[in-house]
Design a protein around this motif. Structure first.
Motif, PDB file in Angstrom:
ATOM      1  N   GLN A  17       3.355  69.520   5.269  1.00 59.08           N
ATOM      2  CA  GLN A  17       4.298  68.550   5.849  1.00 59.08           C
ATOM      3  C   GLN A  17       4.033  67.139   5.317  1.00 59.08           C
ATOM      4  OE1 GLN A  17       3.790  68.536  10.221  1.00 59.08           O
ATOM      5  NE2 GLN A  17       2.811  66.547  10.138  1.00 59.08           N
ATOM      6  N   SER A  18       2.796  66.853   4.913  1.00 62.22           N
ATOM      7  CA  SER A  18       2.445  65.478   4.549  1.00 62.22           C
ATOM      8  C   SER A  18       2.742  65.126   3.100  1.00 62.22           C
ATOM      9  CB  SER A  18       0.956  65.215   4.819  1.00 62.22           C
ATOM     10  OG  SER A  18       0.675  65.452   6.182  1.00 62.22           O
ATOM     11  N   VAL A  19       2.639  66.104   2.191  1.00 61.36           N
ATOM     12  CA  VAL A  19       2.826  65.776   0.772  1.00 61.36           C
ATOM     13  C   VAL A  19       4.230  65.200   0.496  1.00 61.36           C
ATOM     14  CG1 VAL A  19       2.763  66.632  -1.594  1.00 61.36           C
ATOM     15  CG2 VAL A  19       1.038  67.387   0.048  1.00 61.36           C
ATOM     16  N   PRO A  20       5.297  65.828   1.013  1.00 61.97           N
ATOM     17  CA  PRO A  20       6.624  65.216   0.782  1.00 61.97           C
ATOM     18  C   PRO A  20       6.717  63.804   1.376  1.00 61.97           C
ATOM     19  CG  PRO A  20       6.853  67.463   1.638  1.00 61.97           C
ATOM     20  CD  PRO A  20       5.406  67.109   1.739  1.00 61.97           C
ATOM     21  N   GLN A  21       5.950  63.537   2.424  1.00 62.14           N
ATOM     22  CA  GLN A  21       5.954  62.185   3.008  1.00 62.14           C
ATOM     23  C   GLN A  21       5.247  61.194   2.074  1.00 62.14           C
ATOM     24  OE1 GLN A  21       4.154  63.266   6.776  1.00 62.14           O
ATOM     25  NE2 GLN A  21       6.137  63.671   7.728  1.00 62.14           N
ATOM     26  N   ILE A  22       4.222  61.659   1.367  1.00 56.29           N
ATOM     27  CA  ILE A  22       3.573  60.797   0.358  1.00 56.29           C
ATOM     28  C   ILE A  22       4.590  60.484  -0.739  1.00 56.29           C
ATOM     29  CG2 ILE A  22       1.708  60.576  -1.340  1.00 56.29           C
ATOM     30  CD1 ILE A  22       0.064  62.582   0.267  1.00 56.29           C
ATOM     31  N   ASP A  23       5.376  61.491  -1.120  1.00 58.38           N
ATOM     32  CA  ASP A  23       6.391  61.287  -2.167  1.00 58.38           C
ATOM     33  C   ASP A  23       7.388  60.206  -1.760  1.00 58.38           C
ATOM     34  OD1 ASP A  23       5.204  63.278  -3.673  1.00 58.38           O
ATOM     35  OD2 ASP A  23       6.550  64.864  -2.950  1.00 58.38           O
ATOM     36  N   VAL A  24       7.828  60.236  -0.498  1.00 54.98           N
ATOM     37  CA  VAL A  24       8.788  59.224  -0.033  1.00 54.98           C
ATOM     38  C   VAL A  24       8.169  57.830  -0.122  1.00 54.98           C
ATOM     39  CG1 VAL A  24      10.069  58.390   1.980  1.00 54.98           C
ATOM     40  CG2 VAL A  24      10.063  60.832   1.448  1.00 54.98           C
ATOM     41  N   LEU A  25       6.886  57.734   0.158  1.00 51.86           N
ATOM     42  CA  LEU A  25       6.204  56.434   0.091  1.00 51.86           C
ATOM     43  C   LEU A  25       5.966  55.992  -1.357  1.00 51.86           C
ATOM     44  CD1 LEU A  25       3.437  56.942   2.844  1.00 51.86           C
ATOM     45  CD2 LEU A  25       5.541  55.610   3.068  1.00 51.86           C
ATOM     46  N   LYS A  26       6.179  56.929  -2.304  1.00 54.82           N
ATOM     47  CA  LYS A  26       5.911  56.664  -3.729  1.00 54.82           C
ATOM     48  C   LYS A  26       4.471  56.204  -3.958  1.00 54.82           C
ATOM     49  CE  LYS A  26      10.653  55.693  -5.171  1.00 54.82           C
ATOM     50  NZ  LYS A  26      11.421  55.433  -3.920  1.00 54.82           N
ATOM     51  N   LEU A  27       3.564  56.806  -3.198  1.00 54.32           N
ATOM     52  CA  LEU A  27       2.142  56.520  -3.420  1.00 54.32           C
ATOM     53  C   LEU A  27       1.555  57.656  -4.253  1.00 54.32           C
ATOM     54  CD1 LEU A  27       1.085  55.260   0.151  1.00 54.32           C
ATOM     55  CD2 LEU A  27       1.511  53.883  -1.898  1.00 54.32           C
ATOM     56  N   GLU A  28       0.372  57.391  -4.804  1.00 54.68           N
ATOM     57  CA  GLU A  28      -0.298  58.444  -5.577  1.00 54.68           C
ATOM     58  C   GLU A  28      -0.993  59.418  -4.648  1.00 54.68           C
ATOM     59  OE1 GLU A  28      -2.898  56.627  -8.478  1.00 54.68           O
ATOM     60  OE2 GLU A  28      -1.195  55.356  -9.080  1.00 54.68           O
ATOM     61  N   TYR A  29      -1.106  60.687  -5.100  1.00 60.43           N
ATOM     62  CA  TYR A  29      -1.800  61.682  -4.282  1.00 60.43           C
ATOM     63  C   TYR A  29      -3.284  61.320  -4.165  1.00 60.43           C
ATOM     64  CZ  TYR A  29       2.310  64.709  -4.657  1.00 60.43           C
ATOM     65  OH  TYR A  29       3.581  65.226  -4.577  1.00 60.43           O
ATOM     66  N   PRO A  30      -3.837  61.449  -2.980  1.00 55.03           N
ATOM     67  CA  PRO A  30      -5.248  61.127  -2.784  1.00 55.03           C
ATOM     68  C   PRO A  30      -6.175  62.231  -3.306  1.00 55.03           C
ATOM     69  CG  PRO A  30      -4.256  61.850  -0.724  1.00 55.03           C
ATOM     70  CD  PRO A  30      -3.147  61.809  -1.727  1.00 55.03           C
ATOM     71  N   ASP A  31      -5.583  63.333  -3.768  1.00 50.89           N
ATOM     72  CA  ASP A  31      -6.367  64.484  -4.223  1.00 50.89           C
ATOM     73  C   ASP A  31      -5.711  64.990  -5.509  1.00 50.89           C
ATOM     74  OD1 ASP A  31      -7.359  67.031  -4.702  1.00 50.89           O
ATOM     75  OD2 ASP A  31      -6.702  67.882  -2.785  1.00 50.89           O
ATOM     76  N   PRO A  32      -6.432  64.934  -6.661  1.00 52.11           N
ATOM     77  CA  PRO A  32      -5.824  65.343  -7.941  1.00 52.11           C
ATOM     78  C   PRO A  32      -5.432  66.823  -7.964  1.00 52.11           C
ATOM     79  CG  PRO A  32      -8.200  64.937  -8.183  1.00 52.11           C
ATOM     80  CD  PRO A  32      -7.825  64.489  -6.803  1.00 52.11           C
ATOM     81  N   GLU A  33      -5.996  67.608  -7.057  1.00 54.34           N
ATOM     82  CA  GLU A  33      -5.674  69.043  -7.050  1.00 54.34           C
ATOM     83  C   GLU A  33      -4.447  69.390  -6.206  1.00 54.34           C
ATOM     84  OE1 GLU A  33      -9.037  71.787  -6.676  1.00 54.34           O
ATOM     85  OE2 GLU A  33     -10.349  70.059  -7.050  1.00 54.34           O
TER      86      GLU A  33
END
Ligand SMILES: [Fe+2]
Ligand SMILES: [Fe+2]
Length: 315
Positions: free
Chosen positions: A234-250
């Motif tokens: 549920q959280s990854v698409p929310q990171i995408d909306v924020l246009k922030l970088e993923y906190p985990d490269p994997e």
């Protein structure tokens, strides 16, 4: 009672659980079910109350009057959650004083995430979004927990948590659309709160001491790893909306599994924080003890009032 009677009672109890009946305070229950629940509910109550501290830290520094009013309401909600939960644990025969003593002496645990410091205003956004978000994922499943008073407390708590999550995400959204420094602040908060949020779901199922029995008794309705995966998804698409970088490269979508893959958690850090070696463990308990001692006069006044009322009633 002989062992045969107990076996019959335990069997009848399990049948009720399997039929999704709620267990109520005066019903017979196995001693271990009661102890398990007292541990889980009091831990949950302690987490709500200790969780007021990292956010309370920013009440005087909220950037606008609106932000301050919202944060104040949110922190007060958490205090209320603690109170419903303490009341719910009390129905199992443990007293408030015993629970507070267990917290202050370190015998009882609370969510390890609240031992991390809140370094910037963006942390208030990240906590609402991720920490309350993770709490919701867990608590939604607890609305169906087998113990009636706990399940009912969860219904109201979940409604308030979804407001908490939104207020946090809205802060993140504003910062991520702001200037360079604000975007960096949001990214830094995401990077620091991401992993501890995943740790909130507890150890892997295979390493979880209480999981199997709690699942059979429907104290827990979903396993730690399943809930953690739900939260990531549920959280990854929310990171995408924020246009922030993923906190985990994997972090990446896995077509076959239909879920996001993610990296392994730092379990050494997890156990160190649980054992009392997080950034703020000592500070959190010291602050709790201080507030509790300062509230002594309120408890005394309540007792005096109660004694007076009883005396009048007797007369
Ligand atoms: Fe809460
Ligand atoms: Fe909350």
């Amino acid at each position: 009672m002989n062992t045969e009677d107990t076996a019959d009672l335990e069997q009848a109890f399990q049948i009720r659980i399997d039929k999704e009946e709620k267990i109520e305070p005066k019903d017979w229950m196995p001693g271990e079910y009661r102890r398990n629940l007292i541990r889980q509910i009091s831990q949950h109550a302690h987490s709500e109350v200790i969780g007021m501290q990292p956010e309370g830290n920013w009440l005087t520094r909220a950037p606008t009057l609106r932000r301050k009013a919202v944060l104040l309401a949110k922190v007060q909600d958490e205090g209320g959650h603690g109170l419903y939960l303490y009341s719910s644990a009390e129905t199992l025969g443990v007293s408030r004083a015993e629970m507070i003593e267990a917290l202050q002496s370190g015998k009882a645990k609370y969510a390890s995430i609240f031992n991390y410091p809140t370094l910037s205003w963006a942390d208030i956004g990240a906590i609402g979004w991720l920490v309350d978000g993770a709490a919701i994922v867990n608590q939604i499943s607890l609305q169906r927990t087998s113990y009636g008073p706990y399940a009912r407390a969860m219904v109201r708590i979940c409604k308030e948590e979804s407001f908490h999550q939104r207020q946090g995400y809205e802060i993140m959204l504003s910062l991520s659309r702001g200037n360079q420094a604000q975007r960096e602040m949001a990214q830094d908060a995401l990077n620091r709160w991401w992993w501890p949020s995943l740790m909130m779901f507890g150890p892997h199922d295979a390493d979880s001491a209480h999981s199997a029995k709690s699942m059979r008794w429907k104290i827990k309705r979903e396993t730690n790893d399943d809930l953690r995966q739900k939260f990531v998804d549920q959280s990854v698409p929310q990171i995408d909306v924020l246009k922030l970088e993923y906190p985990d490269p994997e972090l990446k979508w896995n077509e076959n599994r239909g879920h996001y893959d993610f990296g392994e958690l730092d379990w050494d850090e997890f156990y160190a924080v649980i054992k009392g070696d997080g950034h703020c463990n000592r500070e959190r308990i010291q602050h709790h003890v201080k507030a509790h001692e300062e509230g002594e006069w309120v408890r005394d006044a309540l007792k005096a009032y109660d004694a007076k009322k009883k005396a009048r009633h007797a007369a």
